[in-house]
Design an enzyme around this catalytic site. Sequence first.
Site, PDB file in Angstrom:
ATOM      1  N   ASP A 283     -34.695 -61.316   5.435  1.00  0.00           N
ATOM      2  CA  ASP A 283     -35.549 -61.427   4.273  1.00  0.00           C
ATOM      3  C   ASP A 283     -34.453 -62.203   3.319  1.00  0.00           C
ATOM      4  OD1 ASP A 283     -33.644 -59.452   3.551  1.00  0.00           O
ATOM      5  OD2 ASP A 283     -35.202 -58.086   2.924  1.00  0.00           O
TER       6      ASP A 283
ATOM      7  N   ASP B  75     -31.005 -58.971   7.811  1.00  0.00           N
ATOM      8  CA  ASP B  75     -32.253 -58.693   8.030  1.00  0.00           C
ATOM      9  C   ASP B  75     -32.915 -59.890   7.644  1.00  0.00           C
ATOM     10  OD1 ASP B  75     -32.029 -56.165   8.595  1.00  0.00           O
ATOM     11  OD2 ASP B  75     -32.302 -55.219   6.583  1.00  0.00           O
TER      12      ASP B  75
ATOM     13  N   ARG C 189     -39.500 -53.923   5.644  1.00  0.00           N
ATOM     14  CA  ARG C 189     -39.405 -54.686   4.242  1.00  0.00           C
ATOM     15  C   ARG C 189     -40.056 -56.083   3.991  1.00  0.00           C
ATOM     16  NH1 ARG C 189     -35.139 -52.178   0.815  1.00  0.00           N
ATOM     17  NH2 ARG C 189     -33.998 -50.460   2.156  1.00  0.00           N
TER      18      ARG C 189
ATOM     19  N   GLU D 256     -26.407 -56.820   9.515  1.00  0.00           N
ATOM     20  CA  GLU D 256     -26.584 -56.261   8.097  1.00  0.00           C
ATOM     21  C   GLU D 256     -25.964 -54.761   8.220  1.00  0.00           C
ATOM     22  OE1 GLU D 256     -29.861 -55.615   4.620  1.00  0.00           O
ATOM     23  OE2 GLU D 256     -30.001 -57.344   5.853  1.00  0.00           O
ATOM     24  N   LYS D 257     -26.316 -53.961   9.142  1.00  0.00           N
ATOM     25  CA  LYS D 257     -26.040 -52.598   9.098  1.00  0.00           C
ATOM     26  C   LYS D 257     -25.425 -52.217  10.396  1.00  0.00           C
ATOM     27  CE  LYS D 257     -30.033 -51.627   7.267  1.00  0.00           C
ATOM     28  NZ  LYS D 257     -30.893 -52.759   7.456  1.00  0.00           N
TER      29      LYS D 257
ATOM     30  N   TYR E 217     -39.931 -54.793  11.439  1.00  0.00           N
ATOM     31  CA  TYR E 217     -39.078 -54.722  10.270  1.00  0.00           C
ATOM     32  C   TYR E 217     -39.845 -54.450   9.075  1.00  0.00           C
ATOM     33  CZ  TYR E 217     -36.373 -56.409   6.528  1.00  0.00           C
ATOM     34  OH  TYR E 217     -35.516 -56.559   5.206  1.00  0.00           O
TER      35      TYR E 217
END
Length: 666
Positions: free
Chosen positions: A105, A103, A335, A7-8, A333
């Site tokens: 989610d 991520d 979030r 994701e990043k 993680y």
Amino acid sequence: MRLFIAEKPSLGRAIADVLPKPHKKGDGYISAANGDTVSWCVGHLLEQQQPEAYNPLFKKWSHEHLPIIPQHWQLAIKKQTAKQLGVLRTLVKQADQLVHAGDPDREGQLLVDEVINFLGVKGAKKNTIQRILINDLNPSAIKQSLNKLRDNRDFIPLSTSALARSRADWLYGINLTRAYTLQGQKVGYKGVLSVGRVQTPLLGLVVRRDQAIDDFVSKPFYEVWAQLETQKGETETGEHFKAKWQPSEHCAKYLDEQGRNLSQALAQNVAGRVSQQAAKVKNLKREHKKQAPPLPYNLSSLQIDASKAFGLSAQQVLDVCQGLYERHKLITYPRSDCRYLPLSHFKQAKEVHAAIMANSQHLAQQGNLFSQTQFDLNQKSKAWNDKKVDAHHAIIPTQKISNNLSGNDAKVYSLICRNYLAQFLPHHEFYAVRVEVEIAAGLFVAVAKELINQGWKSIFVQGRSKANEQSSKANSNNNDEQQLLPKLSLGQNLKSLQAEVLEKHTSPPKAYTDATLLAAMTGISAHVSDPQLRKILRDTDGLGTEATRAGIIELLFSRGFLIRNGKTISSTITGKSLINALPDVATSPDMTARWEAELTAISEGTSQYQKLMLPLEQQLKDLVIQSRQVLPQGLAGLGTQSFAKKRKGQGRSGKSAKFTKKSNKP
């Protein structure tokens, strides 16, 4: 070649670190010695198109165009990250196997899925995409995740839920923002009146609370307290305690809706009747109670506690957590909306405990408590529950040792450590005592709490701000008085000495703070007016998600709808006027709570995309028609921003997102 799409960049580099060396670093990717390659997104590489992409006429804001409902949804390439999308396009073509590393989610699933779909991956390559779920950026944890790859198709419902959320927010925000901004212009408002499915009901909560405070008129109420004395023995003096009068049903006409006595004459009459009278213990209950430790944190519960303890805003806590996760690698993680842990993680308890002890020297007083407490690392609390863990688990410390924590980083880390370590301490135990005393046919009650074992609360006594302690004391003064009681027995005779009448006053509702506003967002059922909807809402249903709540609160500040005064949050004239102009359905949390429940059901595979979208489209038509009947006079002359030609949707980071040339219809 196996291609991991993270994701990043920070996550991509963490994955690459555990792949065979030597590595070859390219522009936007890292290749391992075995041919595996890691590349990454930079948040969302794609964004929803603006309305004018569907029809050039939509560039001009007009009621005649509303509601704007795309028939074939389109995504646009974000200019600032177009180069990285090009890197991924080349690597995806070269790859034999794709691994989704977004991520863990809802939004992280969609973020990478939409890139894969946009790049036209089909057939066997798409059907064999694997999913890696990473909650901890330390090498040992990532290696474990690499051994637990899952089929990405298992997460289609999660991705569909995020897609439905994104499109529904676009539809609702674009259409109602344009509709009410145009109406605001008619009365001279300068600027954009932003309306959103989460931000507007949240603003509504604050506006209604402010109105309740403004309208509140304090009223006196009266309590009667009996001063009681046990019978004196030959060689001892009597012991004293107090009990509070409980009005009977015959006094109902003097009571308010909360059972408080509003008649001073009645209170004085009762006090006179029970003074210097015989009394008797009519009922005695002494109940042994055990209180389990609080679960490890999810993001919202951590934000609430950090706000109470340290006065941090929700956004500050999220920013600190991202640093603790990505830069320091000290927590998992952040979030997460889950407060439970997988059973497999229990094996790491000793290593995590050792890391906390090593890091605790940087946690001031809290660290001293940790090091002085005996933890039973073989004790397994209810936090370890595989049935309540899926893509991600609770936020807990990792096995990483660091010697450079300070400031807010250390404060938030200490809270996360505290709730984790509490799982290895005994229950908090006490006797709850309730004594009912009869005096002159009147009922009086005394309550007490007798401590047996402090248990996990022994490490919760520090880390509270002075303001929070003062607030707690103020709250305790409003409750029935807690006291030490003498040893009593059922039927025991007592004597009532001089009773006293206490005059108190009703208090207005408290203004919102970051902590209480977050609590309202996560416990939205308490603010929902529809009793049937309230019944179906679960503990996990709320306004927004763990990842977006902080950004939504800050958005309302940046748009001039909310203002802070110390810890207090209140609405501005603009915020109040906007809420007063909107229909109740747009400002109450009922509709949004129903959406969130539906989105959760979609993510769990028990509902479908169209079940959310089709009713929304019809509702928008009605709301747009309704908006044209309203002239928000309260906004006349307000606003300073220039009229915006484009209304942007919300991206993952809370920043703007546009709207697509390529369909990503499910």
